[in-house]
Design a protein around this motif. Sequence first.
Motif, PDB file in Angstrom:
ATOM      1  N   ASP A   5      34.568 -36.409  49.995  1.00  0.00           N
ATOM      2  CA  ASP A   5      35.756 -36.966  49.385  1.00  0.00           C
ATOM      3  C   ASP A   5      36.963 -36.534  50.029  1.00  0.00           C
ATOM      4  OD1 ASP A   5      34.446 -38.849  47.466  1.00  0.00           O
ATOM      5  OD2 ASP A   5      34.213 -37.182  45.841  1.00  0.00           O
ATOM      6  N   THR A 229      37.939 -51.416  53.928  1.00  0.00           N
ATOM      7  CA  THR A 229      38.815 -50.598  52.872  1.00  0.00           C
ATOM      8  C   THR A 229      37.845 -49.435  52.643  1.00  0.00           C
ATOM      9  OG1 THR A 229      37.993 -51.606  50.814  1.00  0.00           O
ATOM     10  CG2 THR A 229      40.188 -52.405  51.963  1.00  0.00           C
ATOM     11  N   VAL A 230      38.308 -48.174  52.161  1.00  0.00           N
ATOM     12  CA  VAL A 230      37.439 -47.165  51.884  1.00  0.00           C
ATOM     13  C   VAL A 230      36.428 -47.375  50.686  1.00  0.00           C
ATOM     14  CG1 VAL A 230      37.355 -44.862  50.986  1.00  0.00           C
ATOM     15  CG2 VAL A 230      38.848 -45.515  53.015  1.00  0.00           C
ATOM     16  N   PRO A 231      37.148 -48.080  49.312  1.00  0.00           N
ATOM     17  CA  PRO A 231      36.292 -48.325  48.220  1.00  0.00           C
ATOM     18  C   PRO A 231      35.305 -49.429  48.502  1.00  0.00           C
ATOM     19  CG  PRO A 231      38.840 -48.599  47.829  1.00  0.00           C
ATOM     20  CD  PRO A 231      38.458 -48.273  49.164  1.00  0.00           C
ATOM     21  N   ALA A 232      35.585 -50.354  49.307  1.00  0.00           N
ATOM     22  CA  ALA A 232      34.432 -51.380  49.766  1.00  0.00           C
ATOM     23  C   ALA A 232      33.494 -50.814  50.359  1.00  0.00           C
ATOM     24  CB  ALA A 232      35.414 -52.693  50.392  1.00  0.00           C
ATOM     25  N   TYR A 233      33.696 -49.783  51.260  1.00  0.00           N
ATOM     26  CA  TYR A 233      32.719 -49.366  52.288  1.00  0.00           C
ATOM     27  C   TYR A 233      32.188 -48.108  51.887  1.00  0.00           C
ATOM     28  CZ  TYR A 233      32.989 -53.685  55.182  1.00  0.00           C
ATOM     29  OH  TYR A 233      32.644 -54.874  55.645  1.00  0.00           O
ATOM     30  N   ARG A 234      32.383 -47.489  50.692  1.00  0.00           N
ATOM     31  CA  ARG A 234      32.094 -46.255  50.309  1.00  0.00           C
ATOM     32  C   ARG A 234      30.629 -45.919  50.396  1.00  0.00           C
ATOM     33  NH1 ARG A 234      34.291 -41.938  47.402  1.00  0.00           N
ATOM     34  NH2 ARG A 234      32.904 -40.638  46.602  1.00  0.00           N
TER      35      ARG A 234
END
Length: 268
Positions: A5, A229-234
């Motif tokens: 994170d 985006t970070v959330p979409a590809y987390r």
Amino acid sequence: MSGFDDLLAEGAAVPTEGWDFSWFAGRATEQRPSWGYARLLAGRLAAAESVLDVQTGGGEVLAFALTSAGATPPVLAATEEWQPNVPIARRALAPFGGGVVEVAATADLPFPADRFDLVVSRHPVLTRWDEVRRVLRPGGTYLSQQVGSGSVRELTEFMMGSRQVSVHPDLGPYATTAGASPVAAVTSAEAAGLDVVDVRQEALRMEFHDIAAVVHFLRKVIWIVPDFTVPAYRGRLALLHDFIERHGPFVAHAQRFLIEARAGAAAS
């Protein structure tokens, strides 16, 4: 937060304006083309009277080459599409008397025909070969280092699967986009009336040493994963982070080609 994170947050916080890649030092590496674009550009600038840099980014490469050349052409202009880069480029080129105009990559160039004896572009998002030909004087030169087909494909395919980009659908044979092949570029250049005098291509090794470098790279070089985006590809980022932690750097290859073309008779 976990180390993963923390790295995601770090990569997401780095500013993306301009084309300064110094933040990647110690975190990612990219082999450079053997032809040395900035060195070639400096040599051309030393003999030029009127120069246009299309899609200059933050103006860093042109400013470096002008400094290396030790000479400033009497007429120096640049265009840039991305608004945050425009003031950066204006600051970089102001010491050389260069003006920067905000222009979309697909738009006509806001200059008269036969205006420049040298037009250059490093990593253009799109090349309007018809417009390059129009603004070049007879005998003038276009010099460009471009992103080739399949560049950083290993990272694209890991994140989202394969994709292909070549000819811009709205501009027919007179434009190529980032990700075009050298063959497509030569075909479009010749269709626009340019004489191609040199083409070189190389695959260049890249290494990503942590996931923060991957995140920043994908935010900065937006055509690698266009919807990143970070959330979409987390989830995919977590898998890649685990791979790097266990097995070392993630390796990809940047595809680059150099193309040089000349204008013959006066443009119609």
